[in-house]
Design an enzyme around this catalytic site. Structure first.
Site, PDB file in Angstrom:
ATOM      1  N   GLU A  17      59.251 -38.551  40.064  1.00  0.00           N
ATOM      2  CA  GLU A  17      59.979 -39.767  40.407  1.00  0.00           C
ATOM      3  C   GLU A  17      61.461 -39.491  40.660  1.00  0.00           C
ATOM      4  OE1 GLU A  17      56.829 -41.065  37.296  1.00  0.00           O
ATOM      5  OE2 GLU A  17      58.009 -39.292  37.807  1.00  0.00           O
ATOM      6  N   CYS A 630      67.151 -13.222  46.543  1.00  0.00           N
ATOM      7  CA  CYS A 630      68.170 -14.265  46.549  1.00  0.00           C
ATOM      8  C   CYS A 630      68.500 -14.726  45.144  1.00  0.00           C
ATOM      9  CB  CYS A 630      67.715 -15.458  47.386  1.00  0.00           C
ATOM     10  SG  CYS A 630      66.133 -16.163  46.908  1.00  0.00           S
ATOM     11  N   HIS A 683      70.905 -24.007  51.556  1.00  0.00           N
ATOM     12  CA  HIS A 683      70.619 -25.046  50.577  1.00  0.00           C
ATOM     13  C   HIS A 683      71.581 -26.223  50.686  1.00  0.00           C
ATOM     14  CE1 HIS A 683      68.511 -21.574  48.815  1.00  0.00           C
ATOM     15  NE2 HIS A 683      67.655 -22.489  48.424  1.00  0.00           N
TER      16      HIS A 683
END
Length: 744
Positions: A17, A630, A683
Site C-alpha cells: 500500500e 552497483c 534512479h
C-alpha cells in the site's frame, strides 16, 4: 517469564500500500494528505500485528517514507547545501528531493548517494557531511508516531540509529568522529524528548559493532554511551545484528546500557559469552528468529538452548528476531497460490511474531519439549571450493582482448546500456493477463517479440553501439531465473523493500537447482536477428541469484551457488551457439554476500568468485563477457572483482559523484580490463544534460585509458519511462560522439 519484542517491521504494507501511495503522490494523482493517511494506516496495522501476537513492546520509529537513515539525516538537519532552496518549506517534499532528486514541489536537484545497508539488498541514502557540520534536532515525526501509537493503546519502544553507526555510514569529511560532539548533543536532547513522551525503553541500533572497527571508533563507544545514559530518562537497549561481536563483546557489555540485543542467528558464538557478561539487572535480548529469511525457525533447538537461561533470568531474557523484519515479506496469509505443503514450512514477518510467542510459551518451566526438525546431509563448502579450483578461461585477458577488438570492430568509447528497458503498464497488463490465462502463450510471446523489436528499433535510432533486447519477458532479474530453474518456490506476494518504493519478490530456494531448458536464448536470438549491431545476451550471475533469493538453511550457500553456476554455464554455451557473442552476467550482489568480518572473506570469495568464472569458463576467446555491479563499497574487494576475469565491467558511479571509480582506476592497479562507469543516475527522474555528460566523460578519461572506457548509464532502465530513457540516452550518445571526435 521471557519477554518478546522485535527490532522493526516491514513498512511497505501487506499489499504494498505504501508503494502505491508514494508513486501516486509523486505523479500528482493524490495529495499529501492522502499520502499521510496511507502511511498512518500502514503504521497502525504494523503496531496492531505486534500487539495481537502478544509482544511486550511495540516498536515505533521503524517506519520511513523512503529510508530510515534519511529519516535521521532530516531529524538532525543533515541537508546538503544544494537542497537549501526550492522546497525547504515543505518537509515531505524536501525529504523526497533528498531521496530522488525530485518531488511534486521544488526544483530538481542531484539526489543523495545510495548504497547497500551492510550485507543486505536494502539501499540507504548516504548522509552527506561537510566540514564544520551543524546538527539541529527536529524529531517531530518520531514524537508524533509515538503519540499515535500510545493513543491506540500500545506500549511503545522507539528505535533510532546510534550516533556512531550514523556517522560511520556518512561521507564528506576526512574524519567523521570530529563531528561527534555536536551530534551527540542532539542525541542527548532526543533522549530527553523521548523520555518526556513516556517511552520506557529506547532501542539504539549500533550494527557497526559487528565490524572490524578501527581503535578510535571502538574507543568512542564508552564516552558516547556514558553521555547518553546520563541524559536519558528511558531505559536503553543497545542492538547489534548481522554479525558476531567477537572482540567487541566485552566492550558492549561494559557500556552503561540497560539491555543488549545480539543476533544469535548470525552470531551464535556470542550467545554463551553474552550470558556470562550480563551485569546487574541488564536485559539480554536474543535474536533467534531469522529476520532475513522465510523458513520456519527450529524452535525446538532454541527451546533446548535457552531453557536454562530462561529459568535463571526470567523477564531479563527477551527473545526477538535477529534483526529488523524489514528484510522479510509481510504476511504469508496473502499467499493464496502456494501449496499447503510449502506454506507449512514458511514464516513471513507476521508469522515470525507468532513464532516468538510460541517460543515464549515453550520456555516456561512446565512446557513440553517441541518436536525436533530433521537435519539434511549435503556437500560441504570445502567440497565446492575444491571443484572450483580450475575455472579460469584458457586465454588471458591480454590475449582475448586483441581477438575481441578485431572481431567486434567497436568504436572508441562504445556506448551501451545495462540491460533492461521500461516495463510499461501495457506490458505489465499483458503479463497479468497471461498469468491469469486470459491470453494464450502464443499471444503473450507475440507481444514480447513486439516489445523486443521496439527496443531494438529505438536503440538503433539513438545510435547505441552494443544493444540489448530490453528484457520484456522478465518480471525481475532474479525472480525470472528462479521461475525457469528447478529447485525454487515462486510466491505471489513475497515482496520486500529494496529502496524507496522499489520492492522485489525474491524466489525461495527449496531444493537442488538445475536447468530443465534454455531460459533466455530464444529472446536474445530473436533480438540479434533484427540488427547487424551486436546484441548482448543478458544473464543474472550465480552469486546474485543466490544472494537475492531466500536461501536454503539446511545446506551451505556455496552448494546452491555452484548448482546455479552449472545451470548458467549451460545457458552461456547455448547463447554462444546461437550466435550471441557478447554476454553480460550481472553480479551486483557479489559484495553484499560478503561476511562482515574480514577473517571470513577469503572462504566466501573462494566459492563466490569461482562460481562466476565457472559459468563462463568455456566460451571462445572472441566471446566477450561483461558483468555489472552497483551500489556497493568496492574498495575492499577489488582483488575479488579482478579475479572475476570479466572482459568488461560496468559499475554504478554517478550518484557517488564518481567516487567509486577510485577503486577501479587507482594507482594500486585498479581494474585491469575494460570498464564502463555509469555516467548518469537512473534512479532519479532527472534527465542529464549533454554538457554535464561530456564533462563526466572528460573526467573519466583522466583516469581511464580511452581504449578501456565504455559509456553507459548506472543501472538498468526498467523503472523509468520511455520519455525519460529516450532523452537521457540520446544525450549520452551525443555527448559521447562529441568527446569521441575530440579524441580522434
Amino acid at each position: 517469564m521471557a519477554k518478546t519484542h522485535i527490532l522493526g517491521y516491514p513498512r511497505i504494507g501487506a499489499h504494498r500500500e505504501l508503494k502505491r501511495a508514494q508513486e501516486a503522490y509523486w505523479k500528482g494523482d493524490i495529495d499529501q494528505q492522502a499520502l499521510w493517511a496511507a502511511g498512518a494506516q500502514v503504521r497502525s496495522q504494523n503496531w496492531q500485528a505486534q500487539q495481537a501476537a502478544g509482544l511486550a513492546l511495540t516498536t515505533v520509529g521503524d517506519f520511513a517514507w523512503y529510508d530510515q537513515v534519511l529519516n535521521h539525516s532530516t531529524m538532525f538537519g543533515v541537508i546538503p547545501e544544494r537542497f537549501e532552496h526550492g522546497a525547504a518549506g515543505n518537509k515531505l517534499d524536501q525529504y523526497f528531493r533528498l531521496a530522488r532528486g525530485r518531488a511534486p514541489s521544488g526544483e530538481p536537484v542531484a539526489a543523495s548517494a545510495m548504497t547497500k545497508w551492510f550485507d543486505t539488498n536494502y539501499h540507504y541514502l548516504v548522509p552527506e557531511f561537510s566540514e564544520g557540520q551543524r546538527f539541529v534536532l527536529d524529531a517531530e515525526w518520531l514524537l508524533a508516531e509515538i503519540q499515535d501509537a500510545q493513543s491506540l493503546g500500545h506500549n511503545v519502544k522507539p528505535v533510532i540509529i546510534g550516533p556512531l553507526t550514523y556517522l560511520w555510514l556518512g561521507r564528506g569529511v576526512d574524519n567523521a568522529l570530529d563531528l561527534l560532539p555536536s551530534l551527540l548533543a542532539c542525541y542527548a536532547q532526543l533522549l530527553v524528548q523521548l523520555a518526556g513522551a513516556a517511552a520506557q525503553w529506547v532501542q539504539i541500533d549500533e550494527p557497526i559493532l559487528g565490524l572490524d572497527l578501527p581503535a578510535e571508533w571502538r574507543d568512542a563507544f564508552a564516552p558516547v554511551y556514558k553521555t547518553l545514559a546520563k541524559a536519558s530518562g528511558s531505559k536503553l537497549l543497545l542492538a547489534t545484528y548481522f554479525s558476531t561481536l567477537r572482540e567487541n563483546l566485552s566492550l558492549v557489555f561494559d557500556l552503561p546500557v540497560d539491555g543488549i540485543h545480539i543476533d544469535a542467528v548470525r552470531g551464535g558464538e556470542d550467545l554463551q559469552p553474552a550470558f556470562e557478561a550480563l551485569r546487574g539487572e541488564q536485559v539480554l535480548s536474543v535474536g533467534v528468529v531469522n529476520g532475513r529469511n522465510v523458513w520456519k525457525t527450529d524452535l525446538a533447538q532454541w527451546q533446548q538452548v535457552l531453557k536454562k537461561e530462561a529459568e535463571a533470568l526470567g523477564d531479563r531474557l527477551w527473545i526477538s528476531t535477529s534483526c529488523s523484519l524489514l528484510h522479510a515479506p509481510v504476511d504469508l496469509v496473502s499467499e493464496t497460490e502456494l501449496s499447503e505443503g510449502y506454506k507449512n514450512k514458511l514464516a513471513y514477518s507476521r508469522q515470525k511474531l507468532d513464532e516468538l510467542q510460541k517460543l515464549q510459551s515453550a520456555l516456561e518451566s512446565d512446557a513440553e519439549p517441541l518436536a525436533a526438525v530433521a537435519q539434511t546431509e549435503s556437500r560441504s563448502e570445502a567440497d565446492v571450493r575444491e571443484q572450483l579450483d580450475s575455472t579460469w578461461r584458457v586465454q588471458k585477458f591480454s590475449e582475448r582482448i586483441e581477438v575481441q577488438r578485431e572481431h567486434w570492430q567497436l568504436p572508441l568509447l562504445p556506448t551501451t546500456t545495462i540491460g533492461s528497458f521500461p516495463q510499461t503498464d501495457v506490458l505489465r497488463q499483458v503479463r497479468k493477463q497471461f498469468r491469469g490465462e486470459e491470453i494464450s502463450l502464443q499471444d503473450y510471446h507475440d507481444h514480447l517479440r513486439a516489445e523486443i523489436a521496439e527496443a531494438i528499433r529505438r536503440q538503433e535510432i539513438l545510435g547505441l553501439d552494443v544493444l540489448v533486447h530490453g528484457e520484456a519477458e522478465r518480471n525481475d532479474m532474479v525472480e525470472y531465473f528462479g521461475e525457469q530453474l528447478d529447485g525454487f518456490i515462486h510466491t505471489g506476494n513475497g515482496w520486500v523493500q529494496s529502496y524507496g518504493s522499489r520492492c522485489v519478490k525474491p524466489p525461495i530456494i527449496a531444493g537442488d537447482i538445475s536447468r530443465p531448458k534454455a531460459m533466455t536464448v530464444q529472446w536474445s536470438e530473436y533480438a540479434q536477428s533484427l540488427s547487424k549491431r551486436p546484441v548482448k545476451g543478458m544473464l543474472t550471475g550465480p552469486v546474485t541469484i543466490l544472494n537475492w533469493s531466500f536461501p536454503r538453511e539446511d545446506i551451505p550457500r556455496a552448494v546452491s551457488c555452484l548448482q546455479i553456476a552449472k545451470a548458467l554455464r549451460d545457458e552461456v554455451r547455448d547463447l554462444e551457439a546461437a550466435g550471441i557473442g557478447i554476454i553480460q552476467i550481472d553480479e551486483p550482489a557479489l559484495r553484499e554476500g560478503l561476511p562482515l568480518r574480514e577473517a571470513d572473506h577469503k572462504a566466501y570469495f573462494d566459492w563466490a568468485v569461482g562460481c562466476f568464472r565457472y559459468s563462463c569458463s568455456e566460451v571462445k576467446p572472441e566471446t566477450q563477457i561483461h558483468t555489472h555491479m552497483c551500489y556497493s563499497n568496492f574498495n575492499a574487494i577489488m582483488d575479488a572483482i579482478v579475479a572475476l576475469d570479466a572482459d568488461v565491467i560496468t559499475i554504478e558511479s554517478a550518484r557517488s559523484d564518481l567516487r567509486l571509480l577510485e577503486a577501479f582506476a587507482g594507482e594500486g592497479g585498479g581494474y585491469p580490463n575494460e570498464i564502463g562507469p555509469g555516467i548518469y543516475d537512473i534512479h532519479s527522474p532527472n534527465v542529464p544534460e549533454r554538457e554535464e555528460l561530456q564533462a563526466r566523460l572528460q573526467q573519466l578519461l583522466k583516469v581511464i585509458p580511452k581504449e578501456k572506457l565504455w559509456v553507459n548509464p548506472d543501472c538498468g532502465l526498467k523503472t523509468r519511462s520511455w520519455a525519460e530513457v529516450g532523452s537521457a540516452l540520446l544525450n549520452m550518445v551525443e555527448a559521447t560522439r562529441t568527446v569521441r571526435s575530440a579524441l580522434a
